[in-house]
Design a protein around this motif. Sequence first.
Motif, PDB file in Angstrom:
ATOM      1  N   TYR A   1       0.821  -1.210   0.000  1.00 64.23           N
ATOM      2  CA  TYR A   1       0.000   0.000   0.000  1.00 64.23           C
ATOM      3  C   TYR A   1       0.853   1.257   0.000  1.00 64.23           C
ATOM      4  O   TYR A   1       0.588   2.209  -0.747  1.00 64.23           O
ATOM      5  N   PHE A   2       1.897   1.277   0.815  1.00 59.09           N
ATOM      6  CA  PHE A   2       2.682   2.509   0.957  1.00 59.09           C
ATOM      7  C   PHE A   2       3.473   2.824  -0.317  1.00 59.09           C
ATOM      8  O   PHE A   2       3.608   3.984  -0.696  1.00 59.09           O
ATOM      9  N   GLU A   3       3.961   1.806  -0.988  1.00 59.29           N
ATOM     10  CA  GLU A   3       4.658   2.046  -2.257  1.00 59.29           C
ATOM     11  C   GLU A   3       3.667   2.488  -3.335  1.00 59.29           C
ATOM     12  O   GLU A   3       3.942   3.416  -4.103  1.00 59.29           O
TER      13      GLU A   3
ATOM     14  N   ASN B   1      -1.086 -11.932   1.175  1.00 58.48           N
ATOM     15  CA  ASN B   1       0.338 -12.090   0.868  1.00 58.48           C
ATOM     16  C   ASN B   1       0.588 -12.397  -0.597  1.00 58.48           C
ATOM     17  O   ASN B   1       1.590 -11.946  -1.171  1.00 58.48           O
ATOM     18  N   THR B   2      -0.288 -13.179  -1.192  1.00 56.41           N
ATOM     19  CA  THR B   2      -0.037 -13.724  -2.522  1.00 56.41           C
ATOM     20  C   THR B   2      -0.735 -12.926  -3.618  1.00 56.41           C
ATOM     21  O   THR B   2      -0.086 -12.406  -4.527  1.00 56.41           O
ATOM     22  N   LEU B   3      -2.050 -12.813  -3.534  1.00 54.04           N
ATOM     23  CA  LEU B   3      -2.817 -12.182  -4.616  1.00 54.04           C
ATOM     24  C   LEU B   3      -2.909 -10.662  -4.462  1.00 54.04           C
ATOM     25  O   LEU B   3      -2.543  -9.922  -5.379  1.00 54.04           O
ATOM     26  N   LEU B   4      -3.376 -10.196  -3.307  1.00 52.84           N
ATOM     27  CA  LEU B   4      -3.537  -8.748  -3.137  1.00 52.84           C
ATOM     28  C   LEU B   4      -2.204  -8.018  -3.232  1.00 52.84           C
ATOM     29  O   LEU B   4      -2.100  -6.969  -3.870  1.00 52.84           O
ATOM     30  N   SER B   5      -1.180  -8.574  -2.574  1.00 51.57           N
ATOM     31  CA  SER B   5       0.138  -7.937  -2.640  1.00 51.57           C
ATOM     32  C   SER B   5       0.704  -8.012  -4.050  1.00 51.57           C
ATOM     33  O   SER B   5       1.307  -7.054  -4.542  1.00 51.57           O
ATOM     34  N   GLY B   6       0.500  -9.148  -4.716  1.00 50.43           N
ATOM     35  CA  GLY B   6       1.005  -9.293  -6.083  1.00 50.43           C
ATOM     36  C   GLY B   6       0.373  -8.311  -7.046  1.00 50.43           C
ATOM     37  O   GLY B   6       1.064  -7.606  -7.791  1.00 50.43           O
ATOM     38  N   LEU B   7      -0.946  -8.223  -7.015  1.00 52.23           N
ATOM     39  CA  LEU B   7      -1.634  -7.273  -7.893  1.00 52.23           C
ATOM     40  C   LEU B   7      -1.333  -5.835  -7.483  1.00 52.23           C
ATOM     41  O   LEU B   7      -1.163  -4.965  -8.330  1.00 52.23           O
ATOM     42  N   GLY B   8      -1.263  -5.610  -6.159  1.00 53.44           N
ATOM     43  CA  GLY B   8      -1.048  -4.258  -5.665  1.00 53.44           C
ATOM     44  C   GLY B   8       0.303  -3.696  -6.027  1.00 53.44           C
ATOM     45  O   GLY B   8       0.419  -2.543  -6.451  1.00 53.44           O
ATOM     46  N   PHE B   9       1.368  -4.503  -5.873  1.00 53.02           N
ATOM     47  CA  PHE B   9       2.695  -3.957  -6.193  1.00 53.02           C
ATOM     48  C   PHE B   9       2.883  -3.828  -7.691  1.00 53.02           C
ATOM     49  O   PHE B   9       3.483  -2.871  -8.180  1.00 53.02           O
TER      50      PHE B   9
END
Length: 358
Positions: A174-176, A235-243
Amino acid sequence: MTRILISPNKYVQGKGVIKELGEYLDDFGEKVLALCDPVVLELFTDKVKEGLANKDVKLEEFNGEASKKEIDRLKEMVQKEKIEVVVGIGGGKTLDTAKAVSYYAGLPVGIVPTIAATDAPCSALSVIYTEDGVFEEYLFLPSNPDLVLVDTKIVAKAPVRFLVSGMGDALATYFEADACSVTKAPNIPGGTQTITATNLAKLCYDTLIEYGTAAKEAVEAEAVTEAVEKIVEANTLLSGLGFESGGLAAAHAIHNGFTVLEETHSKTHGEKVAYSTIVQLVMEDRPPELIEEVIRFCKEVGLPTTLVDLGIEEINEEDILKVAETSSVEDETIHNMPFEVDAEMVKDAILAVDRLGK
């Protein structure tokens, strides 16, 4: 600039879904290279063979480093064996290697993470390291994996450190993305953020704060609860799509800087990213209550908040400056921040976080 969001072709998550792996690969071919890390071969060979029982499978052990030498070795094997689909089964470096091999060989790829330790599984990106484990470069791929399949029963049996590490990696998302939304910095596919990506990144952070501690406690009991399912997805999907569709900024660049210090090599990607996320927040002069919330979360789940936690027992400012200089080289994502960044600023923030963490 055009808004772009990218994602895997199919994402599958649940208890016992590895049994259905072969069925999900039916559209891609019959001859499979299953690249497995040594732990997978030791603990889950039977489950892998059962899941791929309807395929012609070559099981191959990953050598432990996502290096160009290992990628070249496997590419030659794929060509020699006339493989039709590459499947990576294991941790982040195994998966990144499988993605790179499939790219160079022009083949579809299936990704089966056995730990929820990074956001690598869903991305169109492989992180390449030297054979000694030092970050070398990002390999940007033309497409995301054709299949990502996460068996949460297997994930819950892994050491809890891996789930916590994944939370550390996801913590930066989120912060990035938020920093990139200010600067309109291009995301991984070369566009700007959709509101979908921005909101997925925020959902990732909110999920960690709400369910992270409960998920950790459940995995310590090798149990799969709804909290575990939510954190594995974060960890896997939300972070992957988000970054990927939100963008990278300081946290991952500072992580890359820390890899130059041998003392940190025993720490996971997510552990280094967690500390680096707090460094980014200090650089941004975020509200103290937010920084305190993030530090408190890290302490609750067991993520690093001091340099000692990262393996740096004796603080040498020259070493910290090397980390800062590596973090802020010309093409690093730290320059997506909404202000000018130099190595001295990064060094000071790293040292300040160490004090805050204590």
